[in-house]
Every structure is written in C-alpha cells, then in structure tokens.
Design a protein around this motif. Structure first.
Motif, short mmCIF file in Angstrom:
data_model
loop_
_atom_site.label_atom_id
_atom_site.label_comp_id
_atom_site.label_asym_id
_atom_site.label_seq_id
_atom_site.Cartn_x
_atom_site.Cartn_y
_atom_site.Cartn_z
N ARG A 251 37.20 25.73 37.47
CA ARG A 251 38.62 25.79 37.08
C ARG A 251 38.82 26.59 35.79
NH1 ARG A 251 42.11 20.46 37.37
NH2 ARG A 251 43.54 21.95 36.43
N ILE A 252 37.80 26.59 34.93
CA ILE A 252 37.94 27.39 33.70
C ILE A 252 38.14 28.85 34.07
CG2 ILE A 252 36.84 28.02 31.51
CD1 ILE A 252 34.99 25.62 31.90
N GLU A 253 37.40 29.30 35.09
CA GLU A 253 37.51 30.72 35.50
C GLU A 253 38.84 30.98 36.20
OE1 GLU A 253 33.34 29.88 36.96
OE2 GLU A 253 33.35 32.07 37.00
N THR A 254 39.27 30.05 37.07
CA THR A 254 40.57 30.24 37.76
C THR A 254 41.69 30.30 36.73
OG1 THR A 254 39.64 28.78 39.45
CG2 THR A 254 41.97 29.34 39.64
N PHE A 255 41.63 29.38 35.76
CA PHE A 255 42.64 29.33 34.68
C PHE A 255 42.59 30.63 33.87
CE2 PHE A 255 45.34 27.37 31.59
CZ PHE A 255 44.86 27.74 30.34
N SER A 256 41.38 31.06 33.51
CA SER A 256 41.24 32.28 32.68
C SER A 256 41.71 33.51 33.46
CB SER A 256 39.77 32.44 32.26
OG SER A 256 39.32 31.27 31.58
N ASP A 257 41.38 33.57 34.75
CA ASP A 257 41.81 34.73 35.55
C ASP A 257 43.33 34.83 35.58
OD1 ASP A 257 39.34 35.67 36.15
OD2 ASP A 257 39.15 34.59 38.05
N ALA A 258 44.00 33.66 35.64
CA ALA A 258 45.48 33.69 35.64
C ALA A 258 45.99 34.22 34.31
CB ALA A 258 46.02 32.27 35.91
N VAL A 259 45.33 33.83 33.21
CA VAL A 259 45.79 34.32 31.89
C VAL A 259 45.53 35.82 31.77
CG1 VAL A 259 45.44 34.15 29.38
CG2 VAL A 259 45.48 32.07 30.76
N PHE A 260 44.35 36.28 32.20
CA PHE A 260 44.06 37.73 32.15
C PHE A 260 45.07 38.50 33.01
CE2 PHE A 260 40.38 38.72 29.67
CZ PHE A 260 39.57 37.59 29.64
N LEU B 200 40.96 33.36 24.92
CA LEU B 200 42.22 33.62 25.64
C LEU B 200 43.39 33.70 24.65
CD1 LEU B 200 41.84 31.25 28.75
CD2 LEU B 200 41.39 33.71 28.64
N TRP C 212 45.37 20.19 29.55
CA TRP C 212 44.67 20.82 30.69
C TRP C 212 43.30 20.18 30.88
CZ3 TRP C 212 39.98 23.45 30.96
CH2 TRP C 212 39.70 24.03 32.22
N ASP D 116 46.51 25.07 37.62
CA ASP D 116 45.93 26.04 36.67
C ASP D 116 46.88 27.22 36.44
OD1 ASP D 116 43.67 24.64 36.15
OD2 ASP D 116 42.46 25.61 37.70
N GLN E 290 37.16 22.85 44.41
CA GLN E 290 38.51 23.03 43.89
C GLN E 290 39.56 22.87 45.00
OE1 GLN E 290 40.06 26.21 41.28
NE2 GLN E 290 37.92 26.59 40.77
N PHE F 102 41.66 37.04 40.57
CA PHE F 102 42.37 37.81 39.54
C PHE F 102 43.40 38.74 40.20
CE2 PHE F 102 42.90 39.89 35.54
CZ PHE F 102 42.99 41.25 35.79
#
Lengths: 247, 247, 247, 247
Positions: free
Chosen positions: D24-33, D99, C74, C30, C22, A28
């Motif tokens: 990857r869900i977390e990596t993707f979500s961290d980028a959005v946050f 998100l 995605w 991502d 990953q 993050f």
C-alpha cells in the motif's frame, strides 16, 4: 482457467500474457489516465446557479469525445503491458513520454472538442453557433490548430510503435513464439500506420495548397482515413495469423 | 479460507468470485471514484478567514449526501467485478460510460444537494433558507432539474443492467452454475427496476400535469418508491434462491 | 518468509495478517489519502513571480503539520486492513465515513495549521505575526474553532474504534487466537481513549468557564494529554500481551 | 521465469527482489507521484481562445523538464521498494518526508523551469525573453532561488540515502548476500554524492564570493558535476561488483 482468462479479457487466447501481475508502472499510469479524464470534466467552474448548471451541460458532448479518445489510448496501454509485462528503463522512458503527451493535450483536446461541437452543433441545428468565444477564428489559427493536434496524435502512436518495437527487440528474452512475434510486428506496423495519417494531415496543412479554409477542412477530413486503413490492415493480418496458427 | 473470504466480504458464499485478483480496469475506476468524491468536497474555495471556515462547514450535509450516493455506485461496481472479473472490450466500454456519467454528474449533484439542503434546512428551521443564490428559481428550471437528474440516474442503472446482461451472455464461458445464473438475472432485473423510477419521474415531469411546482414535487417524491420496490424484489429473489440452493 | 514479512512491516510478528492481498477498498482509500495530502499542498495559488514563490514557502511548516496528521491516520488505516482484511458492508460504511471526515477537514486543517504557525511563529520571533488575514479574531470564533476540530478528531477515532469493534465481532469467523483478540480489544480501547481527549476539550469549550481566551487556550493544551495517555496505556497492554504470549 | 523478470525489469539479475508484491505504501506513493506530474501540467488555466491555446503550448518545454525530474525520483523510489519491500514505520516516515518534499517543490519547480526556459529560449533565439513577468529579477532573488532548490534537491537525495541506510541496517533480517550488501552500500554512497552537489551549490551561494550574478551562475552550473561524479562512481562500483560476483 487460462482459456477463461484470455477470453474474459476478450484477447486472442493464442497470445500468452506475460503481464498478468500488475506492476507499479501500470498503477502509476492508471492514476494519470484517471486524473486526465477527471480533470478534463471537473476542471470547469462549479455551477452555483441554474443558469450555470444548464451551461455546464452544454459540455457533455465535447467531454464524451475527449474521454472516448483517452480511453482508446488507455486500452492500447492496457493491452501492451498485459501482453509483455515489460518494466525496463526504456519502456519506462517511452511510457513517461506517452503520459506527458497525454497530459499536455488534455486541455487543448477540451478546446478542440468544444470548438468542433460548436461547429457541428450549428450545422445540425442543435445550437446557435457562436465561434467568437474561441477568440480570433482565422485561417492561420486553424492551421496552427491542425499542426498542434497532428503533432499530438503523431507522437502518441509513434511512442506505441516504439514500445512494441522494444518488445520485439526482447523477443528471445520474453520467449515469444512465432505467432506472438508476428502479432508484435503487426502492432508495430499498425501504430506506424496510425502515425501516418496525422503526418499526412500535418504536411498538407504546412503546404497549404489553397491558402484558405479548404486546406484545414481537407487536413481535418483526412483523419477519416483511419477507418479504411484499419479495416484493410486488419484483414491482411488476421489472414496471415490464421495461417500461422494452422502451421 | 474460501468461506472466510466470502463471509468477510459479506457476500453470499454460494457465489464463487471470478474477480479476486484486482485488474487495471478496477484500479483505474477506483482512482476515478476517489477523484469524484475528493473533488466534490475539495473543489470549494479554501477558507482564508474564520467567516470562510464557517461558511464551508455549511456544505457538510450536502457533501455527505453526494459522497453516500457515489459510494453506493462504487459498491455496485466493486461487487460486479468481484463476481465476474470481466475485462473484455464490451465491459470496458460500459465501464467507461458509467465513469463518464458519474463525472458529468459530480458538480450537478453538488448543486442539487446544496439546493435540497437549503430547502429542507429551512423546513426544519435549521437555517434561514435563501434560494436566491441558486439563480432564477422557476417552475421551468425545476422541471429541467428533474429531467437532468432523471437522465443521470437512469443512465447509471441502465449501464449496470447492461454489465450484468454482458456477464449473463458469457455464462458458459464463466462457467456459472444455476444458482449464479439466477443471481445474475436477478441483478439485471434489479437494476432495470432501479432505472424505472427515474424514468417514471422523467415522464411525469415532461407531461407536467399541473403546470406548476406540484409536478416537480411529485416527480421528486417518486424516488421514495425505491424503498418498497427493493424490499418486495428482495423478498421474491431470496425465496427463489433458497429453493435453488436446496435443490 | 513469514517472520521476515511481519518484521519488515515492523508489526508484531505474533499477529497473523489476514489482509496481505490488497483489496479495492484499500486502493480506493489510498487514492483519497493521496488526493488529500496533494490537494492540501497544491491547492494554493501557483507562484508566477519571485514574491509569490517566497510567500508560498511560508506555508511549508503548516503543510508539514497537516501531512503528518493525515499520514498518522493513513498508517492506522493501513494496519487495520493489514490485520483483518475485512471487506464487508459495515466495514465499507465505516471506511466511507472515515474518508468523508478526512476530506471535510483537509481545508479546515490547512486553515488551523496556518493560524497556529502564525501565532507560534510570532511567539518564537521567526515571523511578524499578522492575524488580521484570518478575519475577525474573537473569543467566539476561537471557541467555534475548538468545537470544529474537536468534532473532527472525535469522529476519526470513534470510527477507528468502531472498525476494531467490527473486527472483534467477527473474531470467530476471522479465527482470531486469544492474543489477537486481546490485541483487538486493546485497539478498541486505545481509539476510545484517543476520542476522549477531543471530547473533553469540546466540553470545556462549551462550558467556557472563564468566558475569554483562557478557555480556548486550556482546551487547546488538553490535546497534549495524548502523550501521557498513550504511554501509560502502552505499558499496561504490553505487560498483559507478554503474559498472554508466555501462556 | 526469475531470470526473465529481473531482465524485463532491466535490473541486475544478481539482486533478488524482496518487493515484487505491491504494497500500500507503493500504491499510495504512485498516486501522489501521478498527482504531482498531472497537477504540474493541468494546474494552468484552461485555454478558452486560440490565443490561450498557443500561450499554453509555450509551457511544454518547462513541463517536460519538470516531469522528467519527477519520473527520475519515481524510478529511484520504484527500484528501492522493488529491491527490499520494506514497510516498517521508519521507512514509512522517510517515504512521507520524500513525498512531502516532492509536493512542496512541484509549483516552485514549475516556476524555475519556466524561468530557465525563458532565459535559454532567449539565448537560443527561440523566443523573445521577457523576465519581467517573473517579478523583481534581482541578485538577492536569484540567491534565494538557488538556496531554495539546493535545499529541495539536498533533502530528496538525503532521504533516499537514509532509506538505503535503513535497508542496510536490516540486512540480516532481509537476508542480503554479500553482493546485495555491497549494492546497498553503493546506493547509500551514490545518494550521498547526489546530496553533495546541491550542498556545494548552497554553500557557494551563501558565501556569495562575487556579490553579483556570477555567484548564482556558478552555483547553477555546479549541477553539471552530476555527470562526471556518476560516471566515475559507476565505474568504481561496477568493477568491485564484478569481482564480488566472480568470488
């Protein structure tokens, strides 16, 4: 492999890293750091004509200064989490404050870097200085500028010292050995020293002994104190740590 | 599994990767690369009407050129860190310079790609060329354009050669075998060769033998030298590496 | 633990994933996907007044449509790399094309979603339709709209089918068993089927049998073919895969 | 090492985490946050003059409120995926909705925080309140404001409760012990309680008992109910969980 990892990271191989596995706080934070340097450079208008293109190249030096400062902060962040791998609520709170201060100061940093480049560009005869584009260039505004950046620098290094203090508080749980404890304490003091310079600059600016540009010039040049402070402090700590390692 | 990993990555299975575990430098750099290609495409105005929509589609070819160039640089970055997994201060400094040059050249690259697409679009009769939207289209501006991009390309490949030079300097610590040392030295030379073409183009532009468009056309076409240089260099190195592997 | 992982991922536990670790291609992708959905929502003007705020809320439905479409893409990307973990040059090239098409279509998708929401909002009496803000609303423009999105959808699913075809080509190296080979072939066909619908819509639009809105309405409604195609195809493949697993 | 990890994460060491390996869900979500908090701060105009610079500093408090709220949501997201490591389609769908709601509310949150800071800045005499820049400041608009944010807060916590409900449904597959099941059920209830406050505020606003500002002031102050609700609920659950651990 342990020796290689420590050395390829260029860190002191006597410190065993607790944070080799990347955590979400780091992923993050890396995204925020990447956004900070990218938007700093790419938030300018897109060159549509040759004239725009040359004008945009004028910002390369100011951007270089800002990106360098942000990467120095990123490197400190990288080393802290590599050493301790902390992910508790207090560390997350401190990390959030650090990222917030970083983001709030991205555009003001861009302004300051452009302003200083304009001044020094003129002094070294590279460009014709035109400070009018920065609005009213008064002593009062320069004082506010120094206070503004003093607070920013002070906050960044204060947060780092609190983060290392947090690691120190968890020394038994992190199973830090005596050398690592010493290293952690040195980091707390180093960051407090880094805090002290902007604090001093802030105080001088608020006292404003001369009531004119001399005050802001002095409070600006105080930042060069970083060099001797870090050299002296570095010598003291490396002597002690050698002795500790021998014992 | 080792053989599969190397091969699924499409890399030479004779090189054992030291950087399979992703580091924060790579996560941070991937975010900057992703931002670079995204903002390159999405920094245009948002189409509100049909007319805006068709106008925005005109940029697809220039964007494709820019994204391809950035991904080529990303791939070089990906292979370097996969091979050596370096994370020391010098590598971080070189990586920062690489990312900074990349960011500074995102918008100028967009300008150049649009400008070249406008010219070649007209030559191939796809569109009606209108260079006036690029501002004053003079010999002087074209020279500055070639110098500007020559410096950018030169800087990118110079940094890559320095990064491989850094890996070469750490060959004992990285425990590189003779084949891997040869591979690393080849990468240094390959990137220096990639540096030499923009350098040559820069010099021609500055000398400006004809004082008119012929100079900039020549310095532009010099970039096609990349193809023969890389083919010849590729043949030489693969012959030597086959011999090394047999020994 | 293997059974749990497959099932918590909700994937068919008969397929052993090669891509659990990953890779940088996925981290990079991502970041681009995250940027695509974020800039789609946040590239609108920032509400400064109450009126701006209510106007911005009007976009929620169109944004929801776009974000859903991007997340479907995605998810396909996520499953592909989880299954095969490929990182070779061809896969990177195909992945780059996929990301490029995605980025080029973010703003046009936003335009289309707003346009369709305005039409259906009016049909269902939720809002007063005002299509004038979209510029000249002619048959010619609607045809171009259908061609534009037909090409985009066609390109996305064509790239996915090529990626699965790439995995199929590397089946011995990836050590795919007969069930996994069948699954990979089904994915190639499924994506080719997903390609065929926009292709059909494109052809109808270009032929333009009626020369008026009926053509574009038909080519729009053709996209509802996705539902029956996927149901029928799903049944056929699950029957065959059950038989394969029993053998 | 297990005890250290749980404790350095500051989580209850009695819960064994299924999601230590980042997905990857977390990596993707961290980028959005990360994008959400960065664009919240950096979507303002870039200060070109001293006057712009001081004006931009006025936003620091509102931004701090928004960033704190977003990080609270990020922390909940972080804990959920750390506990269960779910990656199935239902979790991905719920995560996408979370998100999306987050992104839709970034700018409205910025508007609300500026609006509230203007009001409280005036009440505490820090600034001269000027609400005219927010457009027509009517009872109707304030009601819409409360409905708007009530829906947003309600949606966020409803999605979290559904995500925990999803984990509860997969309790046998995730092999949750009785303590972990109790912990999961408590999280469902806690988030439903967090939902109830904005719901109550929404209902009061729609009923609008007084037909003037008193309604919106009441529906605003209802949010302070969070404090007693969470304290009482926290006490009840920690008592039960201690008993469970003793058994």
């Amino acid at each position: 492999m342990r020796k290689v990892f420590e050395t390829v990271v260029g860190l002191n191989p006597n410190f065993s890293f607790r944070g080799k596995q990347q955590t979400r706080i780091e992923t993050f934070s890396d995204a925020v750091f990447a956004l900070a340097i990218t938007l700093l450079v790419l938030s300018s208008t897109i060159p549509e004509t040759f004239e725009d293109l040359w004008a945009s190249m004028r910002d390369v030096i100011p951007f270089a200064i800002c990106v360098a400062l942000i990467i120095v902060i990123w490197y400190q962040h990288y080393i802290f989490f590599l050493k301790y791998g902390l992910q508790d609520k207090v560390t997350i709170l401190l990390n959030t404050i650090l990222l917030f201060v970083l983001l709030v100061y991205v555009y003001p940093l861009k302004f300051l870097a452009r302003f200083l480049s304009e001044i020094y560009g003129g002094i070294f005869g590279i460009i014709e200085t035109d400070l009018s584009r920065f609005g009213e260039y008064s002593h009062q505004n320069l004082k506010l500028l120094m206070v503004n950046y003093g607070l920013g620098a002070f906050a960044i290094f204060l947060v780092f010292s609190l983060m290392y203090w947090r690691a120190y508080k968890m020394k038994s749980l992190l199973d830090l050995n005596s050398y690592e404890i010493f290293d952690t304490k040195s980091s707390i003091i180093a960051n407090l020293l880094m805090c002290s310079v902007p604090l001093l600059s802030l105080i001088i600016t608020l006292i404003d002994p001369w009531g004119n540009f001399r005050t802001t010039i002095l409070s600006g040049f105080l930042y060069f104190l970083y060099v001797p402070i870090m050299i002296v402090f570095g010598r003291i700590t490396s002597k002690k740590s050698r002795r500790l390692l021998q014992d």
